[in-house]
Design an enzyme around this catalytic site. Structure first.
Site, PDB file in Angstrom:
ATOM      1  N   GLU A 173      -2.951   0.347  -9.478  1.00 31.69           N
ATOM      2  CA  GLU A 173      -3.783   1.299  -8.557  1.00 31.69           C
ATOM      3  C   GLU A 173      -5.250   1.226  -8.617  1.00 31.69           C
ATOM      4  O   GLU A 173      -6.066   1.205  -7.782  1.00 31.69           O
ATOM      5  CB  GLU A 173      -3.163   2.470  -8.355  1.00 31.69           C
ATOM      6  CG  GLU A 173      -1.923   2.631  -7.443  1.00 31.69           C
ATOM      7  CD  GLU A 173      -0.795   3.761  -7.904  1.00 31.69           C
ATOM      8  OE1 GLU A 173      -0.357   3.796  -9.182  1.00 31.69           O
ATOM      9  OE2 GLU A 173      -0.326   4.643  -7.067  1.00 31.69           O
ATOM     10  N   ILE A 176       8.245  -4.664  -7.037  1.00 31.35           N
ATOM     11  CA  ILE A 176       7.918  -4.473  -5.977  1.00 31.35           C
ATOM     12  C   ILE A 176       6.691  -5.589  -5.401  1.00 31.35           C
ATOM     13  O   ILE A 176       6.055  -5.226  -4.685  1.00 31.35           O
ATOM     14  CB  ILE A 176       7.322  -3.057  -5.657  1.00 31.35           C
ATOM     15  CG1 ILE A 176       5.995  -2.628  -6.543  1.00 31.35           C
ATOM     16  CG2 ILE A 176       8.267  -1.945  -5.715  1.00 31.35           C
ATOM     17  CD1 ILE A 176       5.473  -1.498  -6.396  1.00 31.35           C
TER      18      ILE A 176
END
Lengths: 328, 797
Positions: B737, B497
């Site tokens: 994250e 991604i």
């Protein structure tokens, strides 16, 4: 997505003016604002008249009396980097370099920068507001964080988006215009239209008229100029508060000059209150305090832009302190 | 000879020993390529433009879809007339709720679903009808020609108002969706034991994912088989949802997503547009490109929910936390979308505390449903918790780093049974981060500057974090095709991604098989041709896929060793093959190094053409939890006259286990900090609350993402590389994250250090700083007046 339109690209002014006389014709110069307005259904153009092939409208040169003539098609980047502009009109160079982002400065023109449409999100969005011929202003009671504190006359609360116009107004520059009825000259200070005069118009340009050049008068002895812009983010943004200073000094004393705000009003906003607080005075602590207070005299903040009061005062203080120390 | 050098990254260098079949190998000791600074394997394709993203796909005969969406935040569609649109030039299909085959259910979760074109529009941007036409312009014209009769309803778009009695109800039965609580110990007892107690209310604004590539797909039918090129984080999750909604066998739904231009959680699954694209393609018998407009992407495909948090915490003079209490609400929009999800996690797990109570209420409003957004819930919670930690530190007069060091947990307190972490680097992140940053000195210098008269103040702040997952886990299957010349195809279902997944996986193959990354070709993200993988999200792609890739390589090596044993006359059944080791370009006998065979000369391999190694992701360790940790530090400058805040420098110290590729690692850290700066300083969604309820800033100018000038030049990445031999066979934990969790809170703490002002609400931009200063000045003035009034009263009295 862009609506349908015809596109013409004449190579001389006369033909451009003729083409512009047609119903729904609009000028296309850099296009950075125009294409966005078309895409967002803010404007509806039958024909785009590109003036990009008119060579006479390009470039910066000295005028006979020692001022500057800036062709309307001169890009913002060219203005911001030009040697004479940087030497003599620092405020204008700073204003140009504060416009948008490098890509937009490369494409956008000085004429287009003066003729920009406002950035009010109701005007640009799917709201049939006063300025688009509707019956109400949505910003009055709505989300007005980015709106004006001067000059709305409680009609329309946009702020004028230009960073070059306040500087040109401060320098007492003029706009040369050509139209179906010939040529005329308007001071930059008088070029933009307040909502009270006509809420549907941004400038004094009549149908078919084109800005051809901007004439900046020669530098007065003792002139110092600057531009300061406060933004919600550090690039690619319009002014929350801004000020163009063009002050004439005799030693430490301010003898003449202009103070013009951006981010304050529907037009570049000349602050005669600040001017009268500083002209004839030395920019000491007391004068600066008085001037800062004067900068927001008569301001009419809305529910969500009261912060601009303190911001203008803080900015005014900082900029006057800075220009008092600056070299000519 | 020359060719071998092209394939193998080095000659005569041992590659990792091949473990026994069926055993999970230990993580590597010293590595040769893993951890180096290796550029992206697909960097050329991405930069040159030759990479075909789903939005680039052009198929013969392809036409263009467009969707009509509700312009109102709350309305009921009384009728839709698509006849005029259907007959416009170039239009090949037009569908609405009345069209055959379009009466489909769209599930938000197991309990709540809506129709694909639902007459009840509960948010601006709900789908009403769709068309497909030969050009995008014709499609847009046709959309505008659709006649819709709406019954426009009153709305509520602020969750604080939605909770008040008498509010408009988004769904029948009230706007309170659910309240999630967690309790351990006794918070009242904890507050009683505290030397200092602080209570404060915080708010974080709604943030929107805004990936560079818009949401969308290209859909094409071949008989009863549907192929969809989707910009997605997970082709298999899209396949599953599409098959479910269209009631098709999984085998008939092929999803391809080789490249994709960012999702940040909002592209973890299919969307209504995927189904609409498929229906339009079916109706028109043409391939249909169905991409959203930027405006629609702002309102309809996800966001980070706005949150309101009242936090009360107690501390002893020595820095020991005695109680943590969190109470608040948040909204995931008009449908169940995890409005409060994980906001409480840091309060429960990050710092040691026996007495914790959290209570978060999820609220419905008439706005677009939330979707997971990079570290769901965590940056919101961190914003409040990290500021609270600093406030407590100020109360007891100890350093912010020290109070955090005082409260480092040895086990996961929030989890059942309090399992230990496989590795916990929080302490080292704090210590090493502070040391590298020059924390003590920077704090002192800032304080010295702030004692001076000037209006430019400096501040230094920090924050710590844990991320709830980040260990990855099964399932995953990966296939490695080892060709007879030593070059390798890696076949995996996972999407890259933009994080560098393909690069990291190529390095795993290179490390394990001794070949150069440049001869490894990766086939990925295609349900028709690649293996099953869960979507790339949760910072789990590297810890899930890398061990699986390694296992596939080992499986290939084991087969090659057997083939080599035959060539060398060794008895495979007698396990003589165990005497052999795989050395990249050849297989050698350990006991007699003169016995060797070049891999390209192995007879069976040449005959077969290739060896196929299959790897599966093994289980995670039992009774332990795998989590990444971090601490970030920053320095800011505040212009107290104008409210402008400039971030001067940032440092991220991150424990994510082994560094797989230092370039992608740094890239994640700097990217996460950049996004955190957006969350903390520039981004917020503006809804026209008092008038129309519509989103006002659905474009890239008014919705303010940070620009290059909002992000400091001076950014430092400090990897805290602990040896974690339990997490998985590579020792890597997730990174994508945690890098954005503590950023905003650290900035708020730095701004507080500079100004003494506590910014409880995001974003810290000149508007909000100026407002806070006004408030402070007004309070000071009121205080002075009250004092002088008191004095006057005294005199008079």
């Amino acid at each position: 997505m862009l609506p349908k339109f015809a596109y013409v690209r004449p190579d001389n002014l006369k033909e451009a003016v003729e083409k512009l006389s047609a119903e729904g014709a609009m000028v296309h110069a850099g296009g950075t604002d125009l294409l966005g307005c078309l895409r967002d259904d803010v404007l509806d153009a039958g024909t785009l008249v590109s003036i990009s092939a008119i060579k006479d409208l390009r470039g910066i040169r000295k005028t006979e009396n020692g001022g500057l003539r800036i062709g309307a098609l001169t890009t913002i980047t060219e203005v911001s980097r030009h040697r004479l502009v940087n030497q003599k009109y620092k405020g204008l160079a700073q204003g140009a370099s504060e416009v948008a982002s490098p890509q937009l400065r490369n494409q956008g023109t000085i004429g287009g920068n003066l003729c920009q449409k406002p950035r009010c999100w109701y005007y640009r969005g799917e709201f049939h507001c006063l300025r688009k011929g509707g019956t109400e202003c949505f910003a009055a009671e709505g989300e007005n964080t980015f709106h004006c504190i001067f000059g709305s006359d409680s009609i329309c609360f946009i702020v004028h988006p230009s960073d070059t116009a306040p500087n040109l107004a401060a320098l007492d520059a003029e706009v040369n215009i050509t139209g179906p009825k010939g040529k005329r000259t308007v001071k930059v200070e008088d070029f933009h239209v307040l909502p009270a005069d006509d809420v549907m118009r941004d400038t004094v340009l009549a149908p078919g008229e084109i800005v051809t050049e901007i004439i900046v008068p020669p530098v007065k002895h003792g002139l110092r100029s600057s531009y300061r812009k406060i933004k919600a983010r550090r690039s690619w943004d319009f002014a929350l508060a801004g000020v163009a200073l063009a002050l004439v000094f005799d030693g430490d004393k301010v003898t003449d000059g202009r103070v013009v705000f951006s981010g304050a009003a529907p037009v570049p906003w000349r602050s005669r209150e600040v001017e009268s607080a500083i002209i004839g005075n030395i920019l000491d602590g007391k004068t600066i305090r008085t001037a800062a207070e004067a900068s927001v005299k008569g301001a009419e903040p809305l529910a969500k832009n009261e912060y601009k009061i303190g911001m203008f005062q803080g900015m005014m203080t900082e900029e006057l302190e800075k220009i008092a120390r600056a070299e000519e | 000879m020359k060719k071998e050098q092209e394939i193998y990254y080095t000659k005569d260098v041992p590659v990792p020993e091949t473990p026994e079949p069926g055993t999970e190998p230990e993580p590597w000791g010293k590595t040769r390529i893993i951890g180096e600074r290796v550029p992206r394997v697909d960097g050329y394709e991405r930069v040159s433009g030759s990479a075909v993203y789903p939005s680039d796909v052009m198929l013969p005969g392809m036409i263009h879809g467009a969707i009509l969406r509700s312009p109102y935040p709350h309305a009921v569609v009384k009728s839709v007339n698509i006849e005029k649109a259907r007959n416009m030039p170039g239009v090949r299909a037009a569908i609405s709720m009345d069209s055959p085959g379009a009466d489909l259910q769209w599930p938000y979760n197991k309990e709540v679903s809506t129709k694909l074109f639902d007459p009840r529009c509960l948010f601006e941007g709900e789908t009403i009808a769709a068309v497909a036409a030969e050009t995008p312009y014709q499609a847009m014209d046709a959309i505008k020609a659709i006649k819709v009769e709406y019954d426009v309803k009153p709305f509520v778009v602020d969750e604080r108002k939605a909770l008040k009695s008498g509010s408009v109800e988004v769904h029948e039965g009230g706007n309170r969706l659910k309240t999630a609580t967690h309790e351990r110990g006794d918070v009242e007892k904890g507050f009683a034991e505290a030397d200092e107690v602080v209570e404060k209310t915080f708010r974080t604004e709604c943030e929107i994912q805004t990936p560079l590539e818009l949401h969308g797909c290209v859909a094409n039918w071949d008989g009863d088989r549907l192929t969809v090129w989707e910009s997605t984080q997970g082709v298999y999750s899209v396949q599953s949802k599409v098959a479910q909604v269209l009631k098709m066998p999984l085998s008939k739904v092929r999803i391809i997503g080789h490249y994709m231009g960012g999702g940040f959680g909002s592209k973890l699954n299919a969307s209504k547009y995927t189904i609409i694209g498929a229906l339009l393609a079916k109706a028109s018998a043409k391939p249909v490109k169905m991409f959203l407009t930027r405006e629609d992407a702002y309102i309809a495909v996800g966001n980070r929910p706005p949150s309101n948090m009242t936090v009360k915490m107690g501390v002893k003079k020595d820095g020991t936390l005695t109680a943590i209490q969190l109470k608040g609400n948040a909204t995931g929009g008009a449908y169940p979308a995890g409005g409060t999800a994980l906001i409480d996690w840091l309060f429960r797990d990050l710092y040691t505390c026996e007495n914790v109570r959290t209570e978060m209420t999820d609220v419905y409003i008439n706005a677009g449903p939330a979707r997971p957004f990079r570290a769901p819930g965590h940056p919101q919670g961190s914003w409040a918790l990290e500021q609270m930690m600093d406030m407590l530190a100020q109360k007891i007069n100890i350093d912010p780093v020290q109070i955090r060091l005082k409260n480092i947990p040895k086990v996961s307190q929030a989890r059942e049974g309090n399992p230990p972490y496989t590795s916990t680097g929080l302490e080292e992140c704090l210590r090493k981060g502070a040391e590298t940053f020059g924390w003590d000195r920077a704090r002192k210098e800032a304080e010295a500057n702030n004692k001076k008269d000037g209006h430019i103040k400096r501040g230094v702040g920090m924050g710590g974090c844990v991320w709830i997952v980040g260990g990855g886990g099964p399932p995953s299957t990966v296939v490695v095709k080892y060709f007879s010349d030593g070059s390798v195809n890696l076949n995996m279902g996972a999407s890259d991604i933009g994080t560098g997944t393909k690069t990291v996986m190529a390095l795993v193959v290179a490390e394990e098989l001794g070949v150069k990354p440049s001869v490894i070709q990766i086939e990925n993200a295609d349900t028709g041709t690649t293996q099953y993988a869960t979507p790339s999200g949760g910072s789990k792609t590297v810890p899930t896929e890398a061990p699986t890739v390694r296992n596939a390589c080992i499986d290939a090596k084991q087969q090659i060793l057997k083939m080599a044993a035959e060539d060398l006359g060794l008895d495979v059944e007698d396990r003589d093959a165990e005497d052999l080791r795989f050395e990249g370009e050849k297989v050698v006998s350990k006991s007699d190094p003169s016995k060797s065979v070049k891999i390209k000369e192995i007879k069976k391999l040449n005959k077969r053409g290739l060896v196929m190694g299959i790897g599966y992701r093994g289980p995670n360790p039992e009774n332990k939890t795998v989590n990444p940790f971090a601490a970030q530090f920053c320095e800011v400058e505040v212009n107290t006259r104008t409210g402008e805040v400039k971030v001067l420098r940032f440092l991220g110290a991150h424990d994510s286990g082994r560094v797989m590729d230092r370039l992608t690692y740094d890239n994640q850290v700097f990217g996460g900090i950049t996004m955190g700066i957006g969350f903390g300083m520039t981004e917020w969604r503006v809804l026209d609350d008092g008038q129309t309820g519509k989103m006002l800033n659905k474009n890239w100018h008014d919705y303010k993402l940070p620009t290059a000038l909002d992000v400091p030049m001076d950014m430092t990445c400090v990897p805290i590389e602990l040896h974690d031999h339990e997490a998985n066979n590579t020792g890597a934990k997730g990174l994508g994250e945690p890098v954005t969790i503590p950023t905003a809170g650290a900035i708020a703490n730095a701004v507080n250090h500079a100004t003494g002002l506590r910014f409880t609400d995001t974003p810290i931009n000149p508007i909000f700083v100026s407002r806070m200063q006004d408030k402070t000045r007004a309070a000071e003035k009121a205080g002075k007046e009250a004092l002088s009034k008191e004095a006057r009263n005294k005199e008079e009295g």
